[in-house]
Design an enzyme around this catalytic site. Sequence first.
Site, short mmCIF file in Angstrom:
data_model
loop_
_atom_site.label_atom_id
_atom_site.label_comp_id
_atom_site.label_asym_id
_atom_site.label_seq_id
_atom_site.Cartn_x
_atom_site.Cartn_y
_atom_site.Cartn_z
N HIS A 157 5.53 -8.36 -5.17
CA HIS A 157 6.06 -8.47 -3.81
C HIS A 157 6.57 -9.89 -3.54
CE1 HIS A 157 3.95 -4.65 -3.18
NE2 HIS A 157 4.73 -4.49 -2.12
N LYS A 161 4.00 -12.19 1.61
CA LYS A 161 3.02 -11.12 1.83
C LYS A 161 1.62 -11.69 2.00
CE LYS A 161 1.67 -6.58 0.10
NZ LYS A 161 1.69 -6.03 1.47
N1 NAD Z 1 4.16 0.85 4.78
C1 NAD Z 1 5.27 0.32 4.27
O1 NAD Z 1 6.14 0.98 3.74
C2 NAD Z 1 5.44 -1.17 4.39
C3 NAD Z 1 6.63 -1.80 3.99
C4 NAD Z 1 6.76 -3.16 4.18
C5 NAD Z 1 5.72 -3.87 4.75
N2 NAD Z 1 4.58 -3.24 5.10
C6 NAD Z 1 3.48 -3.92 5.79
O2 NAD Z 1 3.88 -4.10 7.13
C7 NAD Z 1 3.29 -5.29 7.65
C8 NAD Z 1 4.39 -6.22 8.17
O3 NAD Z 1 5.18 -6.63 7.09
P1 NAD Z 1 6.43 -7.62 7.28
O4 NAD Z 1 6.95 -7.92 5.94
O5 NAD Z 1 7.33 -7.06 8.32
O6 NAD Z 1 5.66 -8.91 7.85
P2 NAD Z 1 6.24 -10.04 8.79
O7 NAD Z 1 5.31 -11.19 8.67
O8 NAD Z 1 7.69 -10.26 8.53
O9 NAD Z 1 6.09 -9.39 10.26
C9 NAD Z 1 4.89 -9.21 10.93
C10 NAD Z 1 5.15 -9.38 12.41
O10 NAD Z 1 3.96 -9.06 13.13
C11 NAD Z 1 3.90 -9.92 14.23
N3 NAD Z 1 2.54 -10.01 14.76
C12 NAD Z 1 1.47 -10.60 14.20
N4 NAD Z 1 0.42 -10.50 15.04
C13 NAD Z 1 0.85 -9.80 16.12
C14 NAD Z 1 0.24 -9.40 17.34
N5 NAD Z 1 -1.04 -9.68 17.61
N6 NAD Z 1 0.98 -8.68 18.22
C15 NAD Z 1 2.26 -8.39 17.96
N7 NAD Z 1 2.91 -8.78 16.84
C16 NAD Z 1 2.20 -9.47 15.94
C17 NAD Z 1 4.39 -11.26 13.69
O11 NAD Z 1 4.83 -12.10 14.76
C18 NAD Z 1 5.54 -10.82 12.79
O12 NAD Z 1 6.77 -10.82 13.51
C19 NAD Z 1 2.48 -5.89 6.50
O13 NAD Z 1 1.14 -5.45 6.61
C20 NAD Z 1 3.12 -5.28 5.26
O14 NAD Z 1 2.24 -5.20 4.18
C21 NAD Z 1 4.43 -1.92 4.93
O1 LIG Z 2 6.47 -6.17 2.03
C1 LIG Z 2 5.30 -5.74 2.06
O2 LIG Z 2 4.34 -6.40 2.48
C2 LIG Z 2 5.05 -4.36 1.59
N1 LIG Z 2 3.84 -3.92 1.64
C3 LIG Z 2 3.45 -2.61 1.31
C4 LIG Z 2 2.18 -2.61 0.51
O3 LIG Z 2 1.31 -3.48 0.72
O4 LIG Z 2 2.00 -1.72 -0.31
C5 LIG Z 2 4.50 -1.69 0.77
C6 LIG Z 2 5.83 -2.23 0.52
C7 LIG Z 2 6.19 -3.56 1.12
#
Ligand code: NAD
Ligand SMILES: O=C(O)C1=N[C@H](C(=O)O)CCC1
Length: 268
Positions: A157, A161
Amino acid sequence: MNDQTIRIVLAGPRGKMGSEAVKMVAETKNFELIAAVDSRNNGKQLKDLEGVLPLEVPVYDDLEDCLIANECDVLIDLTTPETGRKHMEIAFRHGVRPVVGTTGFSDQDVTELSQIANEKRLGAVIAPNFAVGAVLMMKFSQMAAKYFQDVEIIEQHHDQKLDAPSGTAVKTAQMITQNRDEKHQGHPDEKETIQGVRGGSIEGIRIHSVRLPGLVAHQEVLFGGEGQTLTIRHDSINRASFMPGVKLAVETVMKLDTLVYGLENIID
Ligand SMILES: NC(=O)c1ccc[n+]([C@@H]2O[C@H](COP(=O)([O-])OP(=O)(O)OC[C@H]3O[C@@H](n4cnc5c(N)ncnc54)[C@H](O)[C@@H]3O)[C@@H](O)[C@H]2O)c1
Ligand SMILES: O=C(O)C1=N[C@H](C(=O)O)CCC1
């Protein structure tokens, strides 16, 4: 339910995933973005925030205040594990169904949140990976585990992250364990001369986490057997890859009365 508008509140609109999800919600017929929750910018509108679609949608810094002021059906949470867990509890209290992509939840978190969903008879989705290709990678890996007992996971990643291992790697290992008995892999006398070099372990399945700028989300599941290896790989090269899964989860959660952990459980 098909033609009914689904009223959505989105937490984390300035984030890498959140800003993409704002676009997806705005472009989807029958979805309406009612409000957003950001750790800053209370009282502003989304159009005042940098890097977010310029929409006239109110921003709150507290989900409780947001849900007192606005009637919503679904919370999309894309924040951090601590915030995501807190947000799910608040959403349940307000009768709002959470769709959570945030990763880093423990098994105990998922169990406790499932209990709340059951008590409230409210649907919820926690999906560590919304990309359909990643879901297939996990399912194919689960199938392969019946024939290959030895397996290691390498997840890669971007370097912003927060959690390691990725939620996807944990879910993949959990799915594999359903088709494989616990096994200590490698030589029984193996010793690490650099601590951690063999990665982490879930029931003997080694997980290796790579973090580098330039990456988005990638995973290889490597199986080894007598005279052969099998590699199953998925790559997300942008965050648009996750949006059809988020959309499906929002539509599906309206029909659920329990918590579903993993998109594989709602995809046909
Ligand atoms: N399920 C999936 O397919 C998938 C894909 C990508 C990322 N993710 C997950 O999604 C989450 C976010 O990833 P990202 O890359 O967008 O991260 P990022 O750091 O770019 O964004 C996170 C956002 O959350 C906000 N935040 C933090 N605390 C907060 C609060 N108390 N209230 C409101 N907003 C708050 C931050 O200001 C930031 O803008 C991570 O846990 C990541 O692992 C999941
Ligand atoms: O960008 C991230 O953070 C992502 N998190 C997910 C994970 O923890 O598996 C999935 C994909 C992107």
